[in-house]
Scaffold this motif. Structure first.
Motif, PDB file in Angstrom:
ATOM      1  N   ASP A 116      -5.978  14.042  88.946  1.00 28.77           N
ATOM      2  CA  ASP A 116      -5.357  13.114  87.995  1.00 28.77           C
ATOM      3  C   ASP A 116      -4.733  13.902  86.849  1.00 28.77           C
ATOM      4  O   ASP A 116      -5.437  14.538  86.067  1.00 28.77           O
ATOM      5  CB  ASP A 116      -6.409  12.142  87.465  1.00 28.77           C
ATOM      6  CG  ASP A 116      -5.834  11.141  86.467  1.00 28.77           C
ATOM      7  OD1 ASP A 116      -4.596  11.082  86.325  1.00 28.77           O
ATOM      8  OD2 ASP A 116      -6.630  10.436  85.819  1.00 28.77           O
ATOM      9  N   ILE A 117      -3.410  13.845  86.739  1.00 30.60           N
ATOM     10  CA  ILE A 117      -2.724  14.554  85.655  1.00 30.60           C
ATOM     11  C   ILE A 117      -2.076  13.582  84.674  1.00 30.60           C
ATOM     12  O   ILE A 117      -1.207  13.961  83.895  1.00 30.60           O
ATOM     13  CB  ILE A 117      -1.675  15.548  86.192  1.00 30.60           C
ATOM     14  CG1 ILE A 117      -0.650  14.848  87.083  1.00 30.60           C
ATOM     15  CG2 ILE A 117      -2.343  16.692  86.939  1.00 30.60           C
ATOM     16  CD1 ILE A 117       0.533  15.744  87.457  1.00 30.60           C
ATOM     17  N   SER A 118      -2.523  12.331  84.711  1.00 32.50           N
ATOM     18  CA  SER A 118      -1.930  11.321  83.829  1.00 32.50           C
ATOM     19  C   SER A 118      -2.146  11.655  82.357  1.00 32.50           C
ATOM     20  O   SER A 118      -1.340  11.255  81.505  1.00 32.50           O
ATOM     21  CB  SER A 118      -2.500   9.937  84.148  1.00 32.50           C
ATOM     22  OG  SER A 118      -3.910   9.906  83.955  1.00 32.50           O
ATOM     23  N   GLN A 119      -3.239  12.380  82.047  1.00 32.99           N
ATOM     24  CA  GLN A 119      -3.546  12.690  80.657  1.00 32.99           C
ATOM     25  C   GLN A 119      -2.812  13.918  80.129  1.00 32.99           C
ATOM     26  O   GLN A 119      -2.877  14.209  78.933  1.00 32.99           O
ATOM     27  CB  GLN A 119      -5.060  12.915  80.499  1.00 32.99           C
ATOM     28  CG  GLN A 119      -5.913  11.737  80.936  1.00 32.99           C
ATOM     29  CD  GLN A 119      -5.575  10.464  80.196  1.00 32.99           C
ATOM     30  OE1 GLN A 119      -5.501  10.457  78.964  1.00 32.99           O
ATOM     31  NE2 GLN A 119      -5.364   9.379  80.934  1.00 32.99           N
ATOM     32  N   ILE A 120      -2.120  14.631  80.998  1.00 37.73           N
ATOM     33  CA  ILE A 120      -1.424  15.853  80.553  1.00 37.73           C
ATOM     34  C   ILE A 120       0.075  15.769  80.822  1.00 37.73           C
ATOM     35  O   ILE A 120       0.759  16.785  80.940  1.00 37.73           O
ATOM     36  CB  ILE A 120      -2.020  17.115  81.206  1.00 37.73           C
ATOM     37  CG1 ILE A 120      -1.984  17.021  82.746  1.00 37.73           C
ATOM     38  CG2 ILE A 120      -3.431  17.366  80.715  1.00 37.73           C
ATOM     39  CD1 ILE A 120      -2.380  18.308  83.439  1.00 37.73           C
ATOM     40  N   GLY A 121       0.587  14.539  80.917  1.00 36.95           N
ATOM     41  CA  GLY A 121       2.024  14.362  81.156  1.00 36.95           C
ATOM     42  C   GLY A 121       2.879  14.968  80.067  1.00 36.95           C
ATOM     43  O   GLY A 121       4.007  15.402  80.318  1.00 36.95           O
ATOM     44  N   ASN A 122       2.340  15.027  78.824  1.00 35.95           N
ATOM     45  CA  ASN A 122       3.097  15.649  77.730  1.00 35.95           C
ATOM     46  C   ASN A 122       3.254  17.147  77.939  1.00 35.95           C
ATOM     47  O   ASN A 122       4.152  17.775  77.352  1.00 35.95           O
ATOM     48  CB  ASN A 122       2.412  15.385  76.395  1.00 35.95           C
ATOM     49  CG  ASN A 122       1.003  15.957  76.330  1.00 35.95           C
ATOM     50  OD1 ASN A 122       0.250  15.910  77.304  1.00 35.95           O
ATOM     51  ND2 ASN A 122       0.642  16.499  75.181  1.00 35.95           N
ATOM     52  N   VAL A 123       2.396  17.735  78.760  1.00 39.98           N
ATOM     53  CA  VAL A 123       2.484  19.168  79.069  1.00 39.98           C
ATOM     54  C   VAL A 123       3.363  19.411  80.291  1.00 39.98           C
ATOM     55  O   VAL A 123       4.215  20.301  80.297  1.00 39.98           O
ATOM     56  CB  VAL A 123       1.077  19.761  79.318  1.00 39.98           C
ATOM     57  CG1 VAL A 123       1.181  21.221  79.751  1.00 39.98           C
ATOM     58  CG2 VAL A 123       0.219  19.643  78.075  1.00 39.98           C
ATOM     59  N   THR A 124       3.157  18.599  81.319  1.00 36.35           N
ATOM     60  CA  THR A 124       3.825  18.852  82.601  1.00 36.35           C
ATOM     61  C   THR A 124       5.188  18.200  82.725  1.00 36.35           C
ATOM     62  O   THR A 124       6.084  18.725  83.376  1.00 36.35           O
ATOM     63  CB  THR A 124       2.959  18.334  83.758  1.00 36.35           C
ATOM     64  OG1 THR A 124       2.842  16.907  83.661  1.00 36.35           O
ATOM     65  CG2 THR A 124       1.572  18.952  83.716  1.00 36.35           C
ATOM     66  N   GLY A 125       5.369  17.021  82.095  1.00 35.98           N
ATOM     67  CA  GLY A 125       6.556  16.228  82.357  1.00 35.98           C
ATOM     68  C   GLY A 125       6.463  15.593  83.730  1.00 35.98           C
ATOM     69  O   GLY A 125       5.485  15.782  84.461  1.00 35.98           O
ATOM     70  N   GLU A 126       7.471  14.843  84.109  1.00 37.59           N
ATOM     71  CA  GLU A 126       7.504  14.204  85.418  1.00 37.59           C
ATOM     72  C   GLU A 126       7.883  15.212  86.491  1.00 37.59           C
ATOM     73  O   GLU A 126       8.790  16.028  86.289  1.00 37.59           O
ATOM     74  CB  GLU A 126       8.499  13.049  85.420  1.00 37.59           C
ATOM     75  CG  GLU A 126       8.086  11.873  84.553  1.00 37.59           C
ATOM     76  CD  GLU A 126       6.872  11.144  85.116  1.00 37.59           C
ATOM     77  OE1 GLU A 126       6.727  11.125  86.362  1.00 37.59           O
ATOM     78  OE2 GLU A 126       6.066  10.627  84.314  1.00 37.59           O
ATOM     79  N   LYS A 127       7.222  15.119  87.622  1.00 36.96           N
ATOM     80  CA  LYS A 127       7.555  16.046  88.705  1.00 36.96           C
ATOM     81  C   LYS A 127       8.813  15.620  89.446  1.00 36.96           C
ATOM     82  O   LYS A 127       9.710  16.428  89.695  1.00 36.96           O
ATOM     83  CB  LYS A 127       6.386  16.179  89.694  1.00 36.96           C
ATOM     84  CG  LYS A 127       6.680  17.214  90.783  1.00 36.96           C
ATOM     85  CD  LYS A 127       5.484  17.515  91.648  1.00 36.96           C
ATOM     86  CE  LYS A 127       5.817  18.644  92.626  1.00 36.96           C
ATOM     87  NZ  LYS A 127       4.697  18.985  93.513  1.00 36.96           N
ATOM     88  N   GLY A 128       8.903  14.348  89.801  1.00 35.11           N
ATOM     89  CA  GLY A 128      10.073  13.877  90.531  1.00 35.11           C
ATOM     90  C   GLY A 128      10.317  14.703  91.769  1.00 35.11           C
ATOM     91  O   GLY A 128       9.412  14.922  92.582  1.00 35.11           O
ATOM     92  N   ASN A 129      11.514  15.200  91.907  1.00 38.60           N
ATOM     93  CA  ASN A 129      11.883  16.015  93.067  1.00 38.60           C
ATOM     94  C   ASN A 129      11.793  17.513  92.790  1.00 38.60           C
ATOM     95  O   ASN A 129      12.237  18.333  93.602  1.00 38.60           O
ATOM     96  CB  ASN A 129      13.311  15.670  93.521  1.00 38.60           C
ATOM     97  CG  ASN A 129      13.412  14.257  94.049  1.00 38.60           C
ATOM     98  OD1 ASN A 129      12.513  13.787  94.741  1.00 38.60           O
ATOM     99  ND2 ASN A 129      14.501  13.567  93.715  1.00 38.60           N
TER     100      ASN A 129
END
Length: 344
Positions: free
Chosen positions: A164-177
């Motif tokens: 679960d990386i929902s809590q670190i989206g500010n670090v990773t950003g969206e993966k998308g393609n």
């Protein structure tokens, strides 16, 4: 029902290598209970194991320091009423604990490290290049000696899912393609670290690829300084130092498309979440038995034509040639090609 104590203190990579064995054992022997004794910082490695595995912290720099502290630790553990002790480390500290348990009437089973065979693999003359039994099998052998045969069928600490990386989206950003590439450029010893000036060429190559996002894994002042220089030059690259816990780091790793690592802890952590690892080997060699769990030999990068390799099991010995040819002769293009063969 049996209750067993599993002892393995360090290093991170070696402790991580116990996880596939423990996970397999726990699933196949649900009626039994295991307690893992290790350093408190390594507890997250075991947080997603089945419920019949728990963790006990050894404060080896505090109340459990030295022989007196180990005796205190033994008295604490004795109260938990173990039926057997499995020493997966076999060093002075664990030998002392094992002796105390034996004297109290508890059966102790100890891992055979194969030191003599590894010495023949790494000696300067008359090397015997034979693939040694890996640590996973050595650990499993200790379980078997204790009466718990293990079929090593572990896949990932997340099963067939991702972390679960929902809590670190500010670090990773969206993966998308995007293709997510992790790069862990450091290791504990120079003999296992691909020169940073060559690694930077790998980082620079993928930083300019519009469909690739690079994450830098590491910790410590030297790594922080290096990553700062790289991210200043390549703003698209993300340094993870100080931004993640071990739990969220493992979760992020599970979403990578590939990890580039040395013969180091990050290779083993990435292996626990079932992603391919391109590993670079210098003074050390996969034949010593420390390849990541289910990692493919075809994804290793090494100089196979150097007669002096391997010269060390752990990479701590200085290069007797003085030039670290085993690392400097690896061209960045080889590393890039290996990564691209996985993500393209």
């Amino acid at each position: 029902m049996a209750k067993i104590l599993i002892i393995r203190f360090s290093a991170i990579g070696d402790v991580a290598m116990t996880v596939p064995v423990l996970y397999s054992w726990a699933m196949q022997h649900p009626e039994n209970e295991a307690v893992v004794l290790s350093r408190p910082s390594l507890a997250p490695l075991f947080s997603r194991l089945p419920d019949n595995v728990s963790f006990y912290s050894a404060d080896l720099k505090g109340k459990h320091q030295g022989f007196r502290g180990l005796y205190t630790l033994f008295k604490e553990l004795r109260m938990l009423n173990f039926d057997a002790v499995l020493d997966l480390h076999n060093v002075l500290r664990t030998k002392f604990l094992s002796l105390l348990f034996r004297l109290s009437g508890i059966n102790v089973y100890t891992m055979a490290k194969g030191r003599w065979e590894k010495r023949k693999l790494t000696r300067r003359k008359n090397k015997i290049l034979v693939n040694q039994k890996n640590s996973f099998q050595r650990y499993a052998n200790v379980f078997e000696q204790a009466g718990f045969p293990v079929l090593l069928n572990f896949t990932s600490i997340y099963g067939h899912e991702k972390g679960d990386i929902s809590q670190i989206g500010n670090v990773t950003g969206e993966k998308g393609n995007l293709k997510w590439v992790g790069i862990a450029p450091f290791s504990k010893h120079r003999g296992k670290t691909y020169p940073l000036e060559l690694q930077e060429q790998v980082v620079a190559h993928f930083a300019k690829e519009s469909n690739v996002k690079v994450f830098l894994f590491g910790g410590g002042k030297e790594e922080e300084d290096c990553f700062k220089k790289w991210t200043d030059k390549y703003p698209e690259v993300v340094s993870l130092i100080g931004k993640l816990t071990m739990n969220t780091e493992l979760a992020l790793m599970s979403h990578l498309d590939v990890m580039l690592s040395m013969d180091s802890a990050n290779m083993h952590m990435a292996s626990l979440v079932n992603i391919p690892v391109v590993s670079i080997w210098g003074a050390t060699h996969p034949y010593a038995g420390f390849m990541g769990w289910k990692q493919l030999p075809t994804n290793t990068v090494q100089m196979s034509d150097l007669a002096c390799r391997p010269c060390s099991v752990f990479g701590q010995k200085p290069c007797f040639r003085g030039d670290y040819a085993c690392l400097y002769r690896i061209k960045p293009e080889r590393v890039i090609d290996k990564i691209e063969s996985i993500i393209l």
